[in-house]
Design a protein around this motif. Sequence first.
Motif, short mmCIF file in Angstrom:
data_model
loop_
_atom_site.label_atom_id
_atom_site.label_comp_id
_atom_site.label_asym_id
_atom_site.label_seq_id
_atom_site.Cartn_x
_atom_site.Cartn_y
_atom_site.Cartn_z
N ARG A 85 0.85 -1.21 0.00
CA ARG A 85 0.00 0.00 0.00
C ARG A 85 0.88 1.25 0.00
O ARG A 85 0.63 2.21 -0.72
CB ARG A 85 -0.92 0.00 1.23
N GLU A 86 1.94 1.19 0.80
CA GLU A 86 2.86 2.34 0.91
C GLU A 86 3.53 2.60 -0.44
O GLU A 86 3.68 3.75 -0.88
CB GLU A 86 3.92 2.04 1.97
N ARG A 87 3.90 1.53 -1.12
CA ARG A 87 4.57 1.64 -2.42
C ARG A 87 3.64 2.30 -3.45
O ARG A 87 4.05 3.19 -4.19
CB ARG A 87 5.00 0.25 -2.91
N ALA A 88 2.38 1.87 -3.45
CA ALA A 88 1.40 2.46 -4.39
C ALA A 88 1.21 3.94 -4.10
O ALA A 88 1.13 4.77 -5.03
CB ALA A 88 0.08 1.71 -4.28
N ASP A 89 1.20 4.27 -2.83
CA ASP A 89 1.03 5.66 -2.42
C ASP A 89 2.23 6.51 -2.87
O ASP A 89 2.08 7.62 -3.37
CB ASP A 89 0.89 5.68 -0.89
N ASP A 91 4.24 5.82 -5.36
CA ASP A 91 4.20 5.93 -6.82
C ASP A 91 3.32 7.09 -7.26
O ASP A 91 3.67 7.83 -8.18
CB ASP A 91 3.69 4.62 -7.45
N LYS A 92 2.19 7.23 -6.59
CA LYS A 92 1.26 8.32 -6.93
C LYS A 92 1.94 9.66 -6.67
O LYS A 92 1.87 10.58 -7.49
CB LYS A 92 -0.01 8.23 -6.07
N LYS A 93 2.61 9.77 -5.53
CA LYS A 93 3.29 11.03 -5.18
C LYS A 93 4.38 11.35 -6.19
O LYS A 93 4.56 12.51 -6.58
CB LYS A 93 3.89 10.94 -3.77
N ASP A 95 4.51 10.33 -9.32
CA ASP A 95 3.85 10.68 -10.59
C ASP A 95 3.40 12.14 -10.58
O ASP A 95 3.45 12.81 -11.61
CB ASP A 95 2.64 9.77 -10.84
N ARG A 96 2.96 12.58 -9.42
CA ARG A 96 2.46 13.96 -9.32
C ARG A 96 3.58 14.99 -9.51
O ARG A 96 3.30 16.14 -9.80
CB ARG A 96 1.77 14.17 -7.96
N LYS A 100 1.98 18.07 -15.70
CA LYS A 100 1.02 17.55 -16.68
C LYS A 100 1.07 18.39 -17.97
O LYS A 100 0.76 17.91 -19.04
CB LYS A 100 -0.41 17.58 -16.11
N LYS B 104 12.22 5.28 -3.03
CA LYS B 104 11.13 6.19 -3.43
C LYS B 104 10.96 7.31 -2.41
O LYS B 104 10.73 8.46 -2.78
CB LYS B 104 9.83 5.42 -3.64
#
Lengths: 245, 292
Positions: A85-89, A91-93, A95-96, A100, B104
């Motif tokens: 879950r932490e990894r997915a979180d 990744d989102k950060k 990506d942001r 854009k 990360k």
Amino acid sequence: MNPNHPERDSPETEGTTDGTKRQSARFALITALLSVGLSALLFTAVLRNGAAWRDAVLRLFPAPGVESIQEPMEDLQARYKRMERERADLDKKLDRLVPKNHYLVVNTTGNTFRLYKGGEMVREGLCSTGSYTVLKAGDKMSWTFKTPRGMYRIQGKISKPIWRKPDWAFVEEGLPIPPANSQLRYEAGVLGNYAMSLGHGYLIHGTLYQRFLGMPVTHGCVRLGDDDLEAVFRSMQVGSRVFIY
Amino acid sequence: MNGFQEKLSGIRKVARKLPVQAYFDWLKGQSRIKKLLLVALVALPAMYLLLISVVLPVGNIGKIPGYEPPATAADSSATVYKLSQEEKEWWLGYLSAQREIAIKKHRLALAGKDSIYLRLQLADSTLHLEIKGIPAYSGKMLDLELGAPFESITPQLRAEWAAAPFVMQRRNATIEVFPVVYKEAPKDTAEANALPSEPMAPEKTAVFFDLQFDRGLRLLVEQDEEPEPGDRRIVNAYMRREQRAQSASFLRAARRIKPFLPEMTVKFRLPAEEARALYRALPEQTHLLLQY
């Protein structure tokens, strides 16, 4: 003379014994020098190649595999789920972080630029950046013509820009420095059709010297060719990011 | 006269002579000592260095110079759980995930500062120069070579070692970081007009560099192209500096009777212009994130 040991008292044999002694001393000295030389050679060989030999030997000993751990597997498995879950979180950060909209990347060593949109490159080409010249005028004044590195934002966009010449522009031409409000400081047409400000006096603008594109010739600004300048000007907005390395 | 008395009178005779001469005279008859002395003189210093460079490092295998693993990793009193083959595989995946998360987090932290940092992905041989978390340059590391210790340390130690950013300590290169040119301002317009109007040709010096980071990490980068004959002198001078530094740390270890432990070396090639741009983009306190 001793009849039993005639050779001991004979002057001729005395000389021969001395010669033998000298020769033996010479040999000993040569042996010692050779030993020292050989030793130095060996020493240097080990000194120069010791690291390589060590690495070759170390490669013969692969790391031991994991045989045991100090935590029960159940605990680790539960933690692994939280980690996913932490990894997915994260990744989102991450990506942001990627803008854009459009952003520009400038390579000051290669004098090239790349225009990106949302992480995809949409245009690339040559530019000119700071020459790394240090202009010295006497002991008191000097200017370093380098393009700053890091992340900047477009502060303003101007069409048909007029250049307000700084002091160094006069010093470089061997002219006296006019007062701050002098009309002599303003020159039209030299910055191309568009300019974008990066702050602190640095601009992205056009050039009359298109043949110098790809070379480090500027006083710190980023110069682009006419077509590239127009494309970049139309794509980048106030606040768009410029990454310079 | 028995044998002992004969020897004694021989020594007395020798002692009456000059000391050096007497020494050699005495040595002449001592074939075993002569051999021993020769062996000692010739081989002992080299054998000592071999001990420092090969024997002791092998004895200390699995250690990284300049890096002490966290105390918990070596806690021998804790309960130990044996792993099956399947669990071993899973454990390696767990370590990898743990490391990925750590990297990360550090990327995000570095992106929060105004920093330019390097990120190396050994698995796909890519190199990224990131500014505020955005890859400004990405390239392929050619002929990537990892130093021997990468293979001789445990996966857990490697994961712990690589989990945080490395900070650059020293650099050595064939090129300058800032190719500064000094120019005196002209006194008048006539002098200004006489100055050359064409810019200088871009620098083409061969690019080789060595970046040393904390925790024993060393990055060796060479340009992919063969250096021009005119650059041989510069490249040789760089190689000599490298060799001198290596020998100095070897001798330091020898003086302290400590093992000459290998650094964690990552060596690769890049096209010359990419290597030049990369080297010049790196700030004084460059951070490096290592992923594998």
